[in-house]
Design a protein around this motif. Structure first.
Motif, PDB file in Angstrom:
ATOM      1  N   PHE A   1       0.867  -1.182   0.000  1.00 19.78           N
ATOM      2  CA  PHE A   1       0.000   0.000   0.000  1.00 19.78           C
ATOM      3  C   PHE A   1       0.896   1.221   0.000  1.00 19.78           C
ATOM      4  CE2 PHE A   1      -2.818   3.034   2.603  1.00 19.78           C
ATOM      5  CZ  PHE A   1      -3.295   3.626   1.444  1.00 19.78           C
ATOM      6  N   LYS A   2       1.198   1.716  -1.193  1.00 22.40           N
ATOM      7  CA  LYS A   2       1.990   2.936  -1.323  1.00 22.40           C
ATOM      8  C   LYS A   2       1.605   3.605  -2.643  1.00 22.40           C
ATOM      9  CE  LYS A   2       5.848   0.049  -2.893  1.00 22.40           C
ATOM     10  NZ  LYS A   2       7.245  -0.312  -2.748  1.00 22.40           N
ATOM     11  N   ASN A   3       1.683   4.908  -2.645  1.00 25.16           N
ATOM     12  CA  ASN A   3       1.292   5.638  -3.849  1.00 25.16           C
ATOM     13  C   ASN A   3       2.486   6.230  -4.570  1.00 25.16           C
ATOM     14  OD1 ASN A   3      -1.737   5.601  -4.130  1.00 25.16           O
ATOM     15  ND2 ASN A   3      -1.495   6.047  -1.952  1.00 25.16           N
ATOM     16  N   ASP A   4       3.623   6.330  -3.874  1.00 26.43           N
ATOM     17  CA  ASP A   4       4.802   6.939  -4.473  1.00 26.43           C
ATOM     18  C   ASP A   4       5.649   5.841  -5.128  1.00 26.43           C
ATOM     19  OD1 ASP A   4       6.775   8.635  -5.165  1.00 26.43           O
ATOM     20  OD2 ASP A   4       7.636   8.842  -3.145  1.00 26.43           O
TER      21      ASP A   4
ATOM     22  N   TYR B   1      -2.422   2.114  -7.673  1.00 26.28           N
ATOM     23  CA  TYR B   1      -2.669   1.292  -6.476  1.00 26.28           C
ATOM     24  C   TYR B   1      -4.095   0.719  -6.538  1.00 26.28           C
ATOM     25  CZ  TYR B   1      -4.052   0.091  -1.743  1.00 26.28           C
ATOM     26  OH  TYR B   1      -4.581  -0.582  -0.657  1.00 26.28           O
TER      27      TYR B   1
ATOM     28  N   THR C   1       4.771   1.276   7.917  1.00 29.39           N
ATOM     29  CA  THR C   1       5.140   1.645   6.540  1.00 29.39           C
ATOM     30  C   THR C   1       3.913   1.975   5.698  1.00 29.39           C
ATOM     31  OG1 THR C   1       5.030  -0.674   5.865  1.00 29.39           O
ATOM     32  CG2 THR C   1       7.194   0.159   6.519  1.00 29.39           C
ATOM     33  N   SER C   2       2.736   1.668   6.223  1.00 29.70           N
ATOM     34  CA  SER C   2       1.517   1.862   5.437  1.00 29.70           C
ATOM     35  C   SER C   2       1.377   3.322   4.995  1.00 29.70           C
ATOM     36  CB  SER C   2       0.309   1.483   6.291  1.00 29.70           C
ATOM     37  OG  SER C   2      -0.885   1.860   5.651  1.00 29.70           O
ATOM     38  N   ASP C   3       0.830   3.535   3.797  1.00 26.69           N
ATOM     39  CA  ASP C   3       0.620   4.893   3.299  1.00 26.69           C
ATOM     40  C   ASP C   3      -0.399   5.664   4.147  1.00 26.69           C
ATOM     41  OD1 ASP C   3       2.268   5.871   1.327  1.00 26.69           O
ATOM     42  OD2 ASP C   3       0.648   6.122  -0.144  1.00 26.69           O
ATOM     43  N   SER C   4      -1.180   4.972   4.959  1.00 28.81           N
ATOM     44  CA  SER C   4      -2.101   5.669   5.875  1.00 28.81           C
ATOM     45  C   SER C   4      -1.325   6.698   6.686  1.00 28.81           C
ATOM     46  CB  SER C   4      -2.741   4.669   6.854  1.00 28.81           C
ATOM     47  OG  SER C   4      -3.632   3.823   6.184  1.00 28.81           O
TER      48      SER C   4
ATOM     49  N   ALA D   1       1.598   8.211   5.874  1.00 31.95           N
ATOM     50  CA  ALA D   1       2.069   9.314   5.031  1.00 31.95           C
ATOM     51  C   ALA D   1       0.934  10.325   4.820  1.00 31.95           C
ATOM     52  CB  ALA D   1       2.564   8.765   3.696  1.00 31.95           C
ATOM     53  N   ILE D   2      -0.276   9.807   4.649  1.00 31.07           N
ATOM     54  CA  ILE D   2      -1.432  10.684   4.398  1.00 31.07           C
ATOM     55  C   ILE D   2      -1.718  11.526   5.652  1.00 31.07           C
ATOM     56  CG2 ILE D   2      -3.935  10.667   3.957  1.00 31.07           C
ATOM     57  CD1 ILE D   2      -3.339   8.090   2.195  1.00 31.07           C
TER      58      ILE D   2
ATOM     59  N   SER E   1       0.874  14.219   6.358  1.00 31.10           N
ATOM     60  CA  SER E   1       0.782  15.438   5.544  1.00 31.10           C
ATOM     61  C   SER E   1      -0.220  16.439   6.139  1.00 31.10           C
ATOM     62  CB  SER E   1       0.412  15.095   4.098  1.00 31.10           C
ATOM     63  OG  SER E   1      -0.926  14.652   4.025  1.00 31.10           O
TER      64      SER E   1
END
Ligand code: NAP
Length: 351
Positions: A90-93, A165, A206-209, A211-212, A215
């Motif tokens: 689960f990552k967007n980058d 994703y 590490t989950s993109d949760s 990172a979101i 931000s």
């Protein structure tokens, strides 16, 4: 709900954010958990799971397995009735979406489900899918029956070039149903969560949760946030949904798991009361036209902005309440618990 402790339970991707809380539920109930990880030598990433097992009545065994290695789930699955397949990036980058997202999602699902086919003890497989296997862009939701996502709807608008994703989760879930429908010994149940938030069960998530949510509090959105529609759900409720999908005899099909309909702006505003004096939170909406103009400069596409900002996110979550017995935690509690934990870990420092 009775958790079956007579047979070991396989959880793939045990280091993950969602998996951590699933493991806690299983271990607290006294189950023996076969936990697959890519690197059993990374002990600092496994310590919280070992501590959970030590503190509760359950038993934990680690196995090395990789989604891209055929056959690597055979040994951990041996003797299991229930398989919970959470592992998927689960990552967007990403630079190469085929290699970094689609291959592990699809080949991994195929490997795990084909191993289930070959393992006579397995009767239930729970797949961690996502609401993004149901819709691609928020604008698509208007076309759903009654303008609300249901379990009947599939994402038809994502691709390798647009929302990769979401595309990876859609093709992986489709692959899962095609393998499950070709046999009748084990049942597939899919859990389709919206954006998962809430505290991590262990350090170094590490989950993109993360990172979101980072931000929202690291100054990135100091000037404002988009009215980007989304569903959110507490990670502890998502874990409960997995346990219900695994152990309730009548659980079936796809299950949208989402507690609240919101926007990224509203999520940030929810934090103001408790954290407004400590974090540079967003307090106003960034106009869509401005976002559209600057999108390429901030690593977004104009198509993403056009198709996602300013549209309401709506989903019918009645099946999860009725058939999985879920009640959802308040969004304010969830996001406050998460941000408190991230603050303690120093997670809002700008890179
Ligand atoms: P996460 O913490 O990053 O967990 C992803 C897991 O997948 C990690 O355990 C990772 O293992 C494993 N993984 C990745 N590539 C792998 C590979 N090639 N072989 C074996 N394992 C691999 O993310 P998460 O948020 O918990 O996501 C878990 C699941 O929930 C995923 O299926 C995701 O699509 C789904 N989901 C998440 C959300 C959300 O908002 N977080 C929403 C809906 C659905 P390593 O530790 O070895 O990297």
């Amino acid at each position: 709900m009775d958790i079956d402790t007579t047979h070991p339970v396989l959880v793939t991707g045990a280091t993950g954010y969602v998996a951590g809380w699933i493991l806690k539920g299983l271990l607290d109930a006294g189950a023996t958990v076969h936990a697959t990880v890519r690197d059993p030598g990374a002990t600092s990433r496994l310590r919280h799971l070992v501590d959970m097992a030590d503190a509760g009545p359950g038993t934990l065994r680690f196995f090395r397995a990789d989604l891209l290695e055929e056959g690597s789930y055979a040994e951990p699955m041996a003797g299991c009735r229930v398989v919970l397949h959470t592992a998927s990036p689960f990552k967007n980058d990403v630079k190469d979406p085929q290699k970094e997202l689609v291959d592990p999602a699809v080949l991994g699902t195929r490997t795990v489900l084909e191993t289930a086919d070959a393992t006579a003890s397995v009767t239930r497989v729970v797949l961690t899918s996502s609401v993004v296997a149901i819709y691609g862009d928020v604008a698509d939701i208007a076309q759903a029956p009654g303008g609300r996502l249901t379990e009947e709807v599939w994402n038809t608008t994502s691709s390798l070039d647009h929302q990769p994703y979401s595309y990876s989760k859609t093709v992986a879930e489709r692959e899962a149903w095609s393998i499950a429908d070709a046999q009748d010994r084990w049942r597939l149940v899919a859990v389709n969560p919206s954006l998962v938030i809430g505290p991590a069960a262990g350090p170094q998530p590490t989950s993109d949760s993360f990172a979101i949510v980072k931000s929202l509090g690291d100054g990135t959105m100091r000037m404002g946030a988009p009215r980007l529609g989304m569903g959110v759900v507490d990670v502890r409720d998502v874990a409960q949904a997995h346990l219900a999908a695994a152990f309730l005899p009548d659980a079936s099909g796809r299950n949208i798991v989402s507690g609240h309909e919101t926007t990224i702006l509203e999520l940030g505003q929810t934090l103001r009361e408790r954290f407004g004096d400590r974090l540079p939170l967003p307090n106003r909406a960034i106009p869509k036209g401005l976002l559209w103009l600057v999108a390429p400069a901030v690593g977004q596409t104009r198509r993403f902005v056009s198709r996602n900002v300013g549209f309401p996110w709506r989903a019918d979550t009645s099946k999860s309440r009725r058939e999985l017995g879920l009640t959802y935690r308040p969004m304010k509690v969830t996001i406050e618990d998460m941000v408190e934990q991230m603050l303690e870990a120093g997670a809002f420092a700008k890179a």
